[in-house]
Write an enzyme that holds these catalytic residues in place. Structure first.
Site, PDB file in Angstrom:
ATOM      1  CE1 TYR A  55      -3.042  -3.110   0.428  1.00 47.55           C
ATOM      2  CE2 TYR A  55      -3.277  -2.585   2.699  1.00 47.55           C
ATOM      3  CZ  TYR A  55      -3.367  -3.481   1.515  1.00 47.55           C
ATOM      4  OH  TYR A  55      -4.448  -4.454   1.826  1.00 47.55           O
ATOM      5  CG  HIS A 140      -0.312  -8.810   0.463  1.00 46.96           C
ATOM      6  ND1 HIS A 140      -0.074  -7.641   0.092  1.00 46.96           N
ATOM      7  CD2 HIS A 140      -1.794  -8.837   0.116  1.00 46.96           C
ATOM      8  CE1 HIS A 140      -1.226  -6.829  -0.154  1.00 46.96           C
ATOM      9  NE2 HIS A 140      -2.174  -7.586  -0.389  1.00 46.96           N
TER      10      HIS A 140
END
Length: 325
Positions: A55, A140
């Site tokens: 992010y 992830h």
């Protein structure tokens, strides 16, 4: 706000804050908006915060850590992720990140689910956040690296859990089947399922959620609006489903569900959150936000009572599975 328990003593608030927007998702988030976001979440009782190196290539982790460091450490839970190492890339520093975040393309991401890569990722996340520990670590998006992630990668996370470095481990993915397979293969505590358990997508009910209940694995639900189609009381004509224009059939179903919601005095996004929280395997719903107003909107939606009659009517109309009504 109510909490739900994970193995090893962790408790998550039923609503969590997703911090992708703190990494400048789609547009710049100011420092003031960042502070407002975390302040509003805290004031509303949210104590679970989710971030990732992906992010904003580390920006979200840095900002979230800055906002949380002054708060009592035992009162909140932070999750971050492994699998994308951030590597300096001065040659692309003049470019913008190509993955949807309004930040310079330096550093760049390198996939790595090896034991060494996992350990390096965790060390870097601790440094960026400035926190003394990380409570949950997820693999992830290991879709294209599943063999290594489900063996060496998860093995490294379990090792860290056994050493007391982290409280709980698992994976976060946009597909339900590999998450179920990971639960079969490894001793995980929690998985984050994005977009596969919603009012419109019930694929996680086939194997993932029953297996999670059987094994005592918590489900953190993300993407409950399917990237937009369920985020407003009436989907607009250009609504998105999984980041692409919504197919006509799904648009029709969303409007049919909205019809029933209106009859019961509930909005479509309120029902979208409540529907997911009804399942006993789900321990938290993570919603992203940018600024105080979006956080307060999320809190209001999560705390709106939804009558059981709504679920029964949706089930009788074939709009949701009867087993989850």
């Amino acid at each position: 706000m109510r909490t739900r328990a994970l193995p090893h003593g962790l408790e998550l608030t039923e609503l969590g804050l997703g911090a992708a927007q703190l990494g400048n998702l789609h547009r710049v988030t100011t420092d003031d908006e960042t502070a407002q976001t975390v302040d509003a979440a805290w004031e509303g009782g949210i104590r679970y915060f989710d971030t990732a190196p992906h992010y904003g290539v580390g920006l979200s982790e840095r900002r979230l850590g800055e906002q949380l460091r002054s708060r009592p450490r035992d009162e909140y839970v932070v999750s971050t992720k492994v699998g994308r190492l951030l590597v300096p890339s001065p040659a692309t520093a003049h470019e913008r990140d190509p993955h949807g975040f309004d930040v310079p393309a330096d550093p760049t991401r390198v996939w790595d689910f090896s034991r060494d890569g996992v350990l390096r990722s965790v060390e870097a996340s601790l440094e960026r956040t400035g926190l003394d520990r990380l409570d949950i670590l997820y693999l992830h998006d290991p879709d294209d690296h599943f063999d290594q992630a489900s063996t060496e990668g998860i093995g490294a996370l379990i090792e860290l859990r056994e050493q007391g470095v982290v409280g709980a481990v698992g994976a976060g993915m946009n597909h339900a089947a590999p998450l179920a397979e990971l639960i079969r293969r490894a001793d995980v505590d929690v998985v984050m399922c994005a977009g596969r358990f919603t009012l419109l997508d019930h694929s996680a009910l086939e194997a993932l959620l029953p297996l999670a209940l059987e094994r005592g694995v918590g489900i953190v639900a993300a993407g409950v609006y399917n990237s937009g189609l369920l985020s407003t009381p009436r989907p607009p004509a250009d609504a998105l489903f999984d980041y692409a224009p919504a197919p006509a059939a799904l648009m029709q179903r969303a409007h049919a569900i909205a019809d029933v919601c209106e009859q019961h005095g509930v909005t479509l996004p309120e029902a979208a959150v409540a529907y997911v929280l009804r399942h006993p395997a789900v321990v938290s719903v993570v919603l992203g936000a940018r600024g105080r107003s979006q956080v307060e909107q999320n809190l209001a939606r999560a705390q709106t009572p939804v009558p059981d009659a709504l679920w029964h009517e949706l089930a009788e109309g074939g709009l949701i599975p009867k087993e989850n009504a």
